[in-house]
Design a protein around this motif. Structure first.
Motif, PDB file in Angstrom:
ATOM      1  N   ARG A  35       0.849  -1.185   0.000  1.00 31.14           N
ATOM      2  CA  ARG A  35       0.000   0.000   0.000  1.00 31.14           C
ATOM      3  C   ARG A  35       0.889   1.240   0.000  1.00 31.14           C
ATOM      4  N   LEU A  36       0.739   2.052  -1.001  1.00 32.39           N
ATOM      5  CA  LEU A  36       1.565   3.244  -1.168  1.00 32.39           C
ATOM      6  C   LEU A  36       1.036   4.400  -0.322  1.00 32.39           C
ATOM      7  N   ARG A  37       1.947   5.015   0.410  1.00 30.57           N
ATOM      8  CA  ARG A  37       1.624   6.177   1.234  1.00 30.57           C
ATOM      9  C   ARG A  37       2.762   7.187   1.026  1.00 30.57           C
ATOM     10  N   PRO A  38       2.736   7.938  -0.082  1.00 26.04           N
ATOM     11  CA  PRO A  38       3.854   8.833  -0.397  1.00 26.04           C
ATOM     12  C   PRO A  38       4.017   9.968   0.616  1.00 26.04           C
ATOM     13  N   HIS A  39       5.251  10.372   0.787  1.00 19.27           N
ATOM     14  CA  HIS A  39       5.585  11.470   1.692  1.00 19.27           C
ATOM     15  C   HIS A  39       5.441  12.779   0.929  1.00 19.27           C
ATOM     16  N   VAL A  40       4.784  13.749   1.536  1.00 18.90           N
ATOM     17  CA  VAL A  40       4.506  15.020   0.860  1.00 18.90           C
ATOM     18  C   VAL A  40       5.504  16.109   1.222  1.00 18.90           C
ATOM     19  N   LYS A  41       6.561  15.756   1.939  1.00 22.82           N
ATOM     20  CA  LYS A  41       7.479  16.782   2.453  1.00 22.82           C
ATOM     21  C   LYS A  41       8.162  17.584   1.355  1.00 22.82           C
ATOM     22  N   THR A  42       8.292  17.018   0.177  1.00 23.19           N
ATOM     23  CA  THR A  42       8.953  17.745  -0.904  1.00 23.19           C
ATOM     24  C   THR A  42       8.001  18.690  -1.615  1.00 23.19           C
ATOM     25  N   HIS A  43       6.822  18.207  -1.981  1.00 22.95           N
ATOM     26  CA  HIS A  43       5.941  19.063  -2.778  1.00 22.95           C
ATOM     27  C   HIS A  43       4.967  19.902  -1.946  1.00 22.95           C
ATOM     28  N   LYS A  44       4.335  19.347  -0.939  1.00 18.89           N
ATOM     29  CA  LYS A  44       3.381  20.079  -0.099  1.00 18.89           C
ATOM     30  C   LYS A  44       2.324  20.823  -0.926  1.00 18.89           C
ATOM     31  N   ILE A  45       1.865  20.168  -1.983  1.00 21.40           N
ATOM     32  CA  ILE A  45       0.932  20.805  -2.916  1.00 21.40           C
ATOM     33  C   ILE A  45      -0.336  19.967  -3.020  1.00 21.40           C
ATOM     34  N   HIS A  46      -1.496  20.613  -2.796  1.00 19.63           N
ATOM     35  CA  HIS A  46      -2.784  19.921  -2.857  1.00 19.63           C
ATOM     36  C   HIS A  46      -2.957  19.145  -4.154  1.00 19.63           C
ATOM     37  N   ALA A  47      -2.712  19.789  -5.270  1.00 21.04           N
ATOM     38  CA  ALA A  47      -2.963  19.160  -6.568  1.00 21.04           C
ATOM     39  C   ALA A  47      -2.114  17.906  -6.754  1.00 21.04           C
ATOM     40  N   ILE A  48      -0.867  17.947  -6.332  1.00 27.61           N
ATOM     41  CA  ILE A  48      -0.010  16.766  -6.464  1.00 27.61           C
ATOM     42  C   ILE A  48      -0.483  15.674  -5.513  1.00 27.61           C
ATOM     43  N   ALA A  49      -0.870  16.029  -4.314  1.00 22.66           N
ATOM     44  CA  ALA A  49      -1.406  15.032  -3.368  1.00 22.66           C
ATOM     45  C   ALA A  49      -2.631  14.349  -3.953  1.00 22.66           C
ATOM     46  N   ARG A  50      -3.533  15.127  -4.541  1.00 21.76           N
ATOM     47  CA  ARG A  50      -4.729  14.541  -5.158  1.00 21.76           C
ATOM     48  C   ARG A  50      -4.348  13.603  -6.294  1.00 21.76           C
ATOM     49  N   MET A  51      -3.358  13.985  -7.091  1.00 23.78           N
ATOM     50  CA  MET A  51      -2.905  13.114  -8.180  1.00 23.78           C
ATOM     51  C   MET A  51      -2.388  11.791  -7.628  1.00 23.78           C
ATOM     52  N   GLN A  52      -1.624  11.849  -6.538  1.00 21.48           N
ATOM     53  CA  GLN A  52      -1.091  10.633  -5.930  1.00 21.48           C
ATOM     54  C   GLN A  52      -2.215   9.742  -5.407  1.00 21.48           C
ATOM     55  N   LEU A  53      -3.204  10.351  -4.780  1.00 18.46           N
ATOM     56  CA  LEU A  53      -4.340   9.580  -4.261  1.00 18.46           C
ATOM     57  C   LEU A  53      -5.153   8.976  -5.406  1.00 18.46           C
ATOM     58  N   GLU A  54      -5.383   9.746  -6.445  1.00 19.90           N
ATOM     59  CA  GLU A  54      -6.144   9.249  -7.587  1.00 19.90           C
ATOM     60  C   GLU A  54      -5.418   8.114  -8.296  1.00 19.90           C
ATOM     61  N   ALA A  55      -4.102   8.097  -8.219  1.00 19.29           N
ATOM     62  CA  ALA A  55      -3.308   7.038  -8.856  1.00 19.29           C
ATOM     63  C   ALA A  55      -3.288   5.762  -8.024  1.00 19.29           C
ATOM     64  N   GLY A  56      -3.811   5.823  -6.800  1.00 18.63           N
ATOM     65  CA  GLY A  56      -3.891   4.609  -6.006  1.00 18.63           C
ATOM     66  C   GLY A  56      -3.252   4.656  -4.638  1.00 18.63           C
ATOM     67  N   ALA A  57      -2.656   5.766  -4.261  1.00 21.58           N
ATOM     68  CA  ALA A  57      -2.089   5.858  -2.913  1.00 21.58           C
ATOM     69  C   ALA A  57      -3.217   5.699  -1.894  1.00 21.58           C
ATOM     70  N   VAL A  58      -2.963   4.925  -0.831  1.00 22.53           N
ATOM     71  CA  VAL A  58      -3.992   4.701   0.186  1.00 22.53           C
ATOM     72  C   VAL A  58      -4.072   5.850   1.171  1.00 22.53           C
ATOM     73  N   GLY A  59      -3.040   6.656   1.206  1.00 19.99           N
ATOM     74  CA  GLY A  59      -2.974   7.785   2.115  1.00 19.99           C
ATOM     75  C   GLY A  59      -1.704   8.554   1.862  1.00 19.99           C
ATOM     76  N   LEU A  60      -1.409   9.476   2.759  1.00 17.87           N
ATOM     77  CA  LEU A  60      -0.225  10.312   2.612  1.00 17.87           C
ATOM     78  C   LEU A  60       0.595  10.272   3.896  1.00 17.87           C
ATOM     79  N   THR A  61       1.882  10.496   3.757  1.00 20.21           N
ATOM     80  CA  THR A  61       2.779  10.614   4.897  1.00 20.21           C
ATOM     81  C   THR A  61       3.189  12.067   5.022  1.00 20.21           C
ATOM     82  N   CYS A  62       3.125  12.583   6.245  1.00 20.81           N
ATOM     83  CA  CYS A  62       3.495  13.968   6.523  1.00 20.81           C
ATOM     84  C   CYS A  62       4.542  13.991   7.620  1.00 20.81           C
TER      85      CYS A  62
END
Length: 116
Positions: A35-62
């Motif tokens: 289960r992919l949970r990408p870390h957002v520390k580099t981008h911190k951008i809503h649109a990129i987070a949404r793209m990651q979630l739409e691609a299949g990420a189960v959640g995000l790491t902060c």
């Protein structure tokens, strides 16, 4: 506007490369059965987070509670706060956030876990 007309410094994102990288990571996670949970520390951008979630990420790491609060506004419903939190104000914010989304908190000590 042309690229040479941008004021500097300016951050530029090649959308094709970004989308390709997001898809590649999501595909690799699916193939590995994780289960992919990408870390957002580099981008911190809503649109990129949404793209990651739409691609299949189960959640995000902060890294911090403030990042988790912002990413919850991006539509993330499952957030891991990866760095230890011990301060009472941050713990109060985590509790409020956990009323809206699933929150997992990493700890490095029993003291910090007991505080939460």
């Amino acid at each position: 506007m042309r690229i040479h007309d941008l004021p500097t410094p300016a951050a530029l994102v090649d959308l094709d490369i970004l989308q390709r990288n997001i898809r590649a990571m999501a595909d690799a996670a699916r193939k590995a059965g994780v289960r992919l949970r990408p870390h957002v520390k580099t981008h911190k951008i809503h649109a990129i987070a949404r793209m990651q979630l739409e691609a299949g990420a189960v959640g995000l790491t902060c890294a911090k509670v403030s990042e988790a609060e912002v990413m919850a506004e991006s539509g993330a419903r499952d957030i891991l706060i990866a760095y230890p939190v011990v301060g009472d104000p941050q713990i109060e914010r985590i509790v409020r956030l956990a009323r809206r989304v699933q929150v997992t908190v990493a700890f490095d000590s029993e003291f910090a876990a007991r505080k939460l």
